[in-house]
Design a protein around this motif. Structure first.
Motif: not given
Length: 852
Positions: A467-470, A475, A494, A502, A528-529, A531
């Motif tokens: 469940s990682k976001r950047w 990114w 992405w 999103r 951080e949006s 993913e």
């Protein structure tokens, strides 16, 4: 002229004066401190040459008193000056102190010294190190005279029983090399021995000393004392020379033995696959000695050695665990991105449990030392291998330009641009002759890229459950614009933007675009949006639209994303509540299952036919506070038939998939079955969690892994199992799996084939049914199962055994498949192409079945 040039054999006046300066005050012999008396200070004030003569003469006195003088002279001490022991001790102590001054002895003086200390009876009093130091300085200037060499050989016999290091120093003085702790017969030891033999005596002795010291590397990691000695020897050799040599030697440990061992005990593993114990210790020490280096080439060599050391040997496990662990420790102590990248690669490629713990510890050590968050290290440490922009490296070699281009996830192309702008694939002769080192480096980079890309693909594929976001800038740096990772990231979809707003987007023509090809703006800084997109988060219509978009742009994804399987909860799972039986009652190959578990991050211990308990295969999901379990048990009960020689079960029977809270008690079951249980089963926190309460993303990804385990490791996939195995015990299972209902993976395969078949030149001969791709040949009609890829022939459903080659399982008949990694999809297409032209088949095994 010494004192014994005198006619009368009496105690020389200078000796008498020195002994008188240190009177015997007790019954014990007295040590001498020269700076405390006038006589001692006078000696210290003399020149080195004068002191050398004094020491020689004093030793002649000692030898004459003992009756050991080479001339046969005999001398007695004056009893008025004390006991003989006291007077000898004064002289011995004085000689020992003067020997620290590095005096210039001639050959005769050295012969007297050597003769004196060759009597091993007074080991603790004789200054062996000082005398050997004098011999070393003499030998450095001129060869030893024959007589002196013979004296040193006699001394060697005495010293060898007392002190190994002094013994080795004497060997060097004699021009001999002490026995090395490695033997010929392995590619790496042969290279080391050839190198050592090519050196002059002085340089060789330092290398020999280092190798000997490395042979003492018995502990888990080096002590400060061990490291200090090693660092001193490496400094004498030269850091660059040492690292360069080791960079050449370490990759050789993966090569076969150069001298095959033909016989060995039945109770030990095949030594031709192993490293010798002494050789492994030397390797450990050499690898330890690289700690602190920032040289990229040594980091690469150490990582290659680690992969080789952790390579599994049948019936044994990793071939040299202690060498692999030394590599991991050393990489954790190195500085620079190359070492971080090597550790990140090892974490993805090496699946041995103990190694994983060591790698995690090493990465944590790097994180603490550098101040970089542990979870960021694996992203930051990915090397670029000299790629200037995404997927391409250009380098000038005189008149030629080398272009190294990344091709997909498993390949690279190195081509050469000539001065006229035309290309050639072969390496120009001028480049080979004039730029051998640079050529070697770029070819190594191409090979390293082939290893790193699949590892990075698997790492990104595992991000769903993380469940990682950047943030956008991070990114771009680590993914989209990274010269290596960008070749993967630009073929993936992405999510862009905050929750509720999103938009899924794909890289195309220099920017991110939505499914309609419209530009998508990057999120603002600080959010951080971004993913990785998963199809379960979108509608069916949107998923299908993305599949069409990828096909239109001819984008082959590095793994299944738009075509990723979705595993929805079934009515049966709602009824059972706490477990899923979806993948129960399969027979799978245990070793293959174990390898797949390791590749997907699951923990699993091979089961032996012993009276012991084992945990199920399990996956820790810390971000979700969950633990997934896949219950299995050993299949069969006959040792040596249902097991290998080591007692490891060959096959497993599968059972339930369950979920528990991370902190719940562990489940255990006997190796041969009997059900799983845990301590405190009556406590609520140890109860399984209802499957309906598991987040959809977690459920679908866990079941996808289990589907992979069964889909790949099932004996139903193996054409050689068409007889059901021993005594046909699994015949019913083989038939039901080989030609039965399709799993989610096989259903995805069917959906892909519906798009691909019309593009084949045999499309008119093909038809998709519920479970098969039906192919009409000129001789017979064939049904290829979409799950197992096994084949039935009409009209009587006769089984056709075709064992596909690895190349055919990857080719896909020249079609651009929508994603990489599904070898069975490519195998089905290759079999269809072969069978559609069955009159052209020349393989006798296949023909004999078709015409039967």
């Amino acid at each position: 002229m010494g004192w014994f040039g005198r006619k009368k054999q009496e105690l020389p006046p200078e000796v008498r004066a020195l002994i008188e300066a240190y009177p015997q005050t007790t019954g014990w012999a007295r040590d001498v401190v020269l700076k405390e008396t006038t006589a001692g200070k006078a000696l210290l004030a003399r020149s080195p040459e004068e002191n050398a003569i004094w020491v020689t003469s004093a030793v002649e006195v000692l030898l004459s008193v003992d009756g050991r003088s080479a001339s046969g002279r005999k001398l007695e001490y004056d009893k008025a000056l004390g006991s003989a022991q006291h007077q000898s001790r004064v002289l011995e102590s004085t000689v020992a102190q003067l020997l620290r001054r590095k005096l210039p002895f001639d050959a005769e003086g050295l012969r007297a010294l050597v003769l004196w200390i060759t009597d091993g009876g007074r080991w603790y009093y004789y200054p062996y190190s000082g005398v050997i130091g004098a011999l070393e300085r003499f030998e450095a200037e001129e060869p030893l005279p024959k007589a002196l060499e013979e004296d040193v050989i006699r001394l060697l016999a005495v010293v060898s029983e007392k002190d190994r290091r002094l013994h080795d120093r004497l060997l060097t003085v004699l021009g001999h090399t002490k026995p090395l702790p490695i033997q010929p017969g392995e590619a790496w030891t042969d290279a080391v021995l050839d190198f050592i033999d090519s050196l002059e005596v002085k340089k060789r002795s330092v290398w020999v000393e280092l190798l000997d010291h490395c042979g003492s590397a018995k502990a888990g990691k080096p002590s400060k004392r061990w490291a200090k000695v090693a660092a001193g020897l490496v400094e004498q050799i030269g850091q660059e020379r040492f690292l360069s040599s080791l960079s050449d030697w370490l990759p050789l440990i993966d090569r076969p033995r150069t001298q095959r061992i033909e016989s060995w005990s039945q109770w030990v593993p095949d030594p031709n696959f192993m490293l010798t114990d002494t050789g492994a210790d030397v390797l450990k020490g050499l690898i330890w000695s690289t700690a602190g280096s920032a040289h990229p080439e040594i980091a690469r060599a150490v990582s290659i050695a680690a992969v080789s050391a952790y390579k599994k040997v049948p019936g044994v496990g990793p071939r040299a665990t202690k060498v692999g662990n030394a590599c991991v420790w050393a990489l954790g102590e190195m500085s620079g991105d190359a070492a971080i990248g090597a550790l990140a690669l090892l974490k993805l490629r090496v699946k041995f449990g103990t190694a994983q713990k060591g790698i995690d510890k090493a990465l944590q050590s790097v994180a603490e030392r550098t101040g970089i968050a542990r979870e960021d290290l694996e992203e930051i440490g990915v090397p670029t291998y000299g790629l200037e922009r995404v997927g391409l490296r250009c380098e000038q070699f005189g008149d030629f330009t080398a272009e190294l281009e990344v091709k997909g996830t498993t390949g690279t192309e190195l081509r050469w641009k000539k001065p006229d702008g035309k290309y050639q694939k072969s390496i120009p002769k001028a480049v080979k002759d004039e730029y051998p080192a640079d050529l070697k480096e770029i070819r190594q980079a191409a090979n390293d890229i082939k290893k790193m890309l699949p590892a990075q693909r698997d790492r990104i594929d595992s991000l769903y459950l993380a469940s990682k976001r950047w943030q956008a800038a991070t990114w771009r740096e680590r993914y989209l614009d990274h010269p290596l990772v960008g070749t993967l990231a630009r073929r993936l979809i992405w999510w862009f933007g905050p929750d509720g707003h999103r938009v899924p987007a794909l890289w195309h023509e220099g920017g991110m675009q939505d499914v309609e090809g419209r530009p998508v703006s990057e999120p603002g800084e600080g959010e951080e949006s971004i993913e990785l997109w998963h199809p379960i988060q979108s509608s069916t219509e949107e998923v299908l639209a993305w599949r069409d978009r990828l096909a239109e742009l001819e984008v082959q994804q590095p793994f299944k994303q738009a075509h990723r399987e979705i595993y929805l909860l079934t009515d049966a799972e709602r009824n059972t509540e706490t477990y899923s039986n979806r993948y129960a009652s399969h027979i799978i190959k245990q070793h293959q299952f174990s390898a797949l578990c390791a590749a997907r991050g699951w923990k699993y211990q091979l089961r032996l036919m012993v009276d012991d308990s084992y945990r199920p295969a399990y996956l820790e999901l810390p971000q979700w506070n969950l633990r997934a379990e896949f219950w299995v048990e050993g299949a069969g009960d006959e040792y040596g038939v249902d097991t290998n020689e080591a007692g490891t079960y060959l096959y497993l029977a599968t059972d339930q998939v369950r979920f528990y809270a991370s902190h719940s008690a562990q489940n255990w079951a006997h190796a041969g079955g009997g059900g799983y249980s845990s301590e405190g089963t009556d406590r609520v926190e140890n109860h399984p969690i209802p499957v309906a309460e598991i987040p959809q993303l977690v459920l679908t990804e866990v079941l996808r892994d289990v589907d992979l385990f069964v889909g790949v490791a099932s004996v139903g996939n193996d054409p050689n199992w068409s007889d059901g195995g021993r005594e046909g015990r699994y015949l019913d299972y083989w038939n039901s799996y080989s030609f039965g209902a399709l799993s989610e993976t096989a259903q995805t395969r069917k959906a892909v084939l519906e798009k691909l078949i019309p593009r084949l030149n045999i499309a008119e001969r093909c038809e998709l049914t519920d479970r098969f791709l039906q192919v009409r040949g000129d001789v017979r009609t064939y049904k290829i199962h979409l799950g197992s890829s096994n084949i039935l022939m009409e009209p009587n459903d006769q089984y056709l055994c075709i064992v596909a080659s690895q190349s055919s399982s990857r080719s896909g008949g020249g079609l651009l498949l929508p994603f990489e990694g599904d070898n069975r999809l490519a195998m089905i297409i290759s079999k269809a192409l072969l069978l559609a032209a069955d009159r052209k088949i020349t393989d006798r095994t296949i023909l004999s079945q078709i015409k039967r």
